[in-house]
Design a protein around this motif. Structure first.
Motif, mmCIF file in Angstrom:
data_model
loop_
_atom_site.group_PDB
_atom_site.id
_atom_site.type_symbol
_atom_site.label_atom_id
_atom_site.label_comp_id
_atom_site.label_asym_id
_atom_site.label_seq_id
_atom_site.Cartn_x
_atom_site.Cartn_y
_atom_site.Cartn_z
ATOM 1 N N GLU A 159 23.195 17.314 -19.394
ATOM 2 C CA GLU A 159 23.317 18.531 -18.566
ATOM 3 C C GLU A 159 24.320 19.508 -19.179
ATOM 4 O O GLU A 159 24.069 20.712 -19.247
ATOM 5 C CB GLU A 159 23.697 18.187 -17.131
ATOM 6 C CG GLU A 159 22.582 17.515 -16.346
ATOM 7 C CD GLU A 159 21.235 18.253 -16.440
ATOM 8 O OE1 GLU A 159 21.223 19.504 -16.418
ATOM 9 O OE2 GLU A 159 20.193 17.592 -16.558
ATOM 10 N N ARG A 162 22.852 21.592 -21.909
ATOM 11 C CA ARG A 162 21.674 22.426 -21.631
ATOM 12 C C ARG A 162 21.832 23.887 -22.071
ATOM 13 O O ARG A 162 20.945 24.414 -22.756
ATOM 14 C CB ARG A 162 21.268 22.339 -20.156
ATOM 15 C CG ARG A 162 20.464 21.090 -19.802
ATOM 16 C CD ARG A 162 19.106 21.045 -20.493
ATOM 17 N NE ARG A 162 18.223 22.114 -20.073
ATOM 18 C CZ ARG A 162 17.378 22.032 -19.056
ATOM 19 N NH1 ARG A 162 17.291 20.925 -18.351
ATOM 20 N NH2 ARG A 162 16.585 23.042 -18.742
ATOM 21 N N LYS A 192 14.165 10.959 -15.872
ATOM 22 C CA LYS A 192 13.824 12.176 -15.110
ATOM 23 C C LYS A 192 14.538 13.386 -15.717
ATOM 24 O O LYS A 192 13.952 14.460 -15.883
ATOM 25 C CB LYS A 192 14.244 12.012 -13.646
ATOM 26 C CG LYS A 192 13.216 11.314 -12.817
ATOM 27 C CD LYS A 192 13.559 11.466 -11.330
ATOM 28 C CE LYS A 192 12.540 10.711 -10.505
ATOM 29 N NZ LYS A 192 13.115 10.057 -9.349
ATOM 30 N N ALA A 193 15.824 13.213 -16.031
ATOM 31 C CA ALA A 193 16.592 14.322 -16.611
ATOM 32 C C ALA A 193 16.018 14.699 -17.976
ATOM 33 O O ALA A 193 15.934 15.887 -18.324
ATOM 34 C CB ALA A 193 18.061 13.931 -16.724
ATOM 35 N N ARG A 195 12.906 14.303 -18.995
ATOM 36 C CA ARG A 195 11.633 15.000 -18.766
ATOM 37 C C ARG A 195 11.872 16.456 -18.356
ATOM 38 O O ARG A 195 11.136 17.355 -18.764
ATOM 39 C CB ARG A 195 10.807 14.285 -17.693
ATOM 40 C CG ARG A 195 10.090 13.057 -18.204
ATOM 41 C CD ARG A 195 9.465 12.277 -17.055
ATOM 42 N NE ARG A 195 8.711 11.135 -17.551
ATOM 43 C CZ ARG A 195 7.389 11.110 -17.742
ATOM 44 N NH1 ARG A 195 6.653 12.167 -17.433
ATOM 45 N NH2 ARG A 195 6.790 10.040 -18.214
ATOM 46 N N ALA A 196 12.907 16.676 -17.551
ATOM 47 C CA ALA A 196 13.212 18.059 -17.133
ATOM 48 C C ALA A 196 13.563 18.897 -18.363
ATOM 49 O O ALA A 196 13.166 20.066 -18.474
ATOM 50 C CB ALA A 196 14.353 18.067 -16.127
ATOM 51 N N ASP A 199 10.365 19.631 -20.168
ATOM 52 C CA ASP A 199 9.550 20.584 -19.410
ATOM 53 C C ASP A 199 10.086 22.008 -19.503
ATOM 54 O O ASP A 199 9.379 22.969 -19.183
ATOM 55 C CB ASP A 199 9.476 20.166 -17.939
ATOM 56 C CG ASP A 199 8.665 18.889 -17.759
ATOM 57 O OD1 ASP A 199 7.890 18.548 -18.676
ATOM 58 O OD2 ASP A 199 8.826 18.215 -16.720
ATOM 59 N N SER A 200 11.352 22.142 -19.942
ATOM 60 C CA SER A 200 11.969 23.470 -19.977
ATOM 61 C C SER A 200 11.480 24.299 -21.163
ATOM 62 O O SER A 200 11.607 25.525 -21.148
ATOM 63 C CB SER A 200 13.495 23.352 -20.022
ATOM 64 O OG SER A 200 13.933 22.904 -21.295
#
Ligand SMILES: O=C(O)/C=C(\CC(=O)C(=O)O)C(=O)O
Length: 291
Positions: A159, A162, A192-193, A195-196, A199-200
């Motif tokens: 995070e 990012r 999950k993180a 994949r996010a 997906d970005s």
């Protein structure tokens, strides 16, 4: 530092799985030979020599055709050993460099001519002293055409990284999926993180690599297979695979490279997926002119 470390298997088994023609080991390294290519004064580990002859013998033994050689932290920003291995490969290897962010355009061009197609930013504190994001961003903006950035980080700083990753204007390749906790499984918080992140942007790739590093249950690494197979299926056009030979820092649990290859059909069960993972995807990043 004095004792030199051996982190690779002396006689890896022959895998049961046979990779498709043209398969690429897209994450491996060379160490030295030290007499010719001394390690960096800032190296955090001092390995025995693991040079190109050994790498190419392993490639053939495992049934692969090409290598992508990633500059390891023990060689710092002097890419001579990586370039030497690429030069000795007869066109069967390309590489990812680690550079001083102040590198000149002329030196970047020389790296391109030597077979380099990307640079690596390493955020693991046990491997590098510092990772200056502002300087990394500056050099990422002036890479030769067609290059990408490889990033190595652990799940707990995803995070935080990012905004930095969002600002990089070329494709990203994430080493070892950002080291998720595979015990959490395919639906766990780390996956999950990750994949996010995928997906970005559609130009974020990843390496489905290193069961030996990521799965504390050990060989045959069932937790890794369970957590990673759905990710490969869902992002099949931007996933790469590699041995990670000579497995830097894995001297306490050295993996058998034959067993690592046998993980491939467990995370990519169909011939179509295997062709993408091992051939067409890495070809797009490293040998696009052949497509
Ligand atoms: O080889 C890898 O991908 C992982 C490494 C070593 C490394 O990255 C390096 O030395 O540059 C690690 O986790 O110790």
């Amino acid at each position: 530092m004095s004792d030199r470390i051996t982190s690779w298997h002396a006689s890896p088994s022959k895998p049961s799985y046979a990779p498709p023609a043209g398969a690429i080991d897209a994450h491996c390294h060379v160490f030295g030979p030290m007499a010719q290519f001394p390690f960096s004064a800032k190296a955090k580990y001092l390995p025995e020599d693991a040079g190109p002859d050994m790498l190419f013998a392993l490639r053939d033994h495992l049934g692969f055709s090409r290598n992508v050689i990633v500059q390891a932290s023990c060689h710092g920003t002097d890419n001579a050993a990586t370039l030497d291995a690429i030069a000795k490969s007869a066109g069967k290897a390309r590489g990812v460099a680690v550079v001083d962010p102040a590198i000149s355009e002329t030196d970047l061009t020389a790296l391109h001519e030597g077979g380099i197609r990307g640079i690596r930013f390493n955020f693991l504190k046990r491997l590098v002293d510092d990772a200056p994001k502002d300087q990394f961003l500056e050099v990422a903006k002036r890479l030769p055409a067609g290059w990408h950035v490889v990033i190595y980080f652990e799940a707990d700083i995803l995070e935080e990284l990012r905004p930095f990753m969002d600002a990089i204007p070329v494709p990203l390749v994430i080493d070892h999926m950002g080291r998720p906790d595979v015990i959490q499984g395919a639906a766990g918080a780390d996956m999950k993180a990750f994949r996010a992140l995928l997906d970005s942007r559609e130009d974020i790739w990843f390496k489905a690599t290193c069961p030996d590093r990521l799965d504390p249950t050990g060989d045959p690494w069932n937790a890794f297979a369970g957590a990673v197979a759905p990710l490969v299926a869902d992002y099949q056009d931007r996933v790469l695979w590699g041995t990670d030979w000579p497995h830097p820092n894995m001297q306490d649990t050295i993996p058998d490279d034959g067993h690592l290859v046998d993980m491939i059909p467990r995370i990519a069960p169909t011939a179509d997926l295997q062709q993408k993972l091992l051939v067409s995807n890495p070809m797009r990043l490293y040998w696009p002119e052949e497509l």
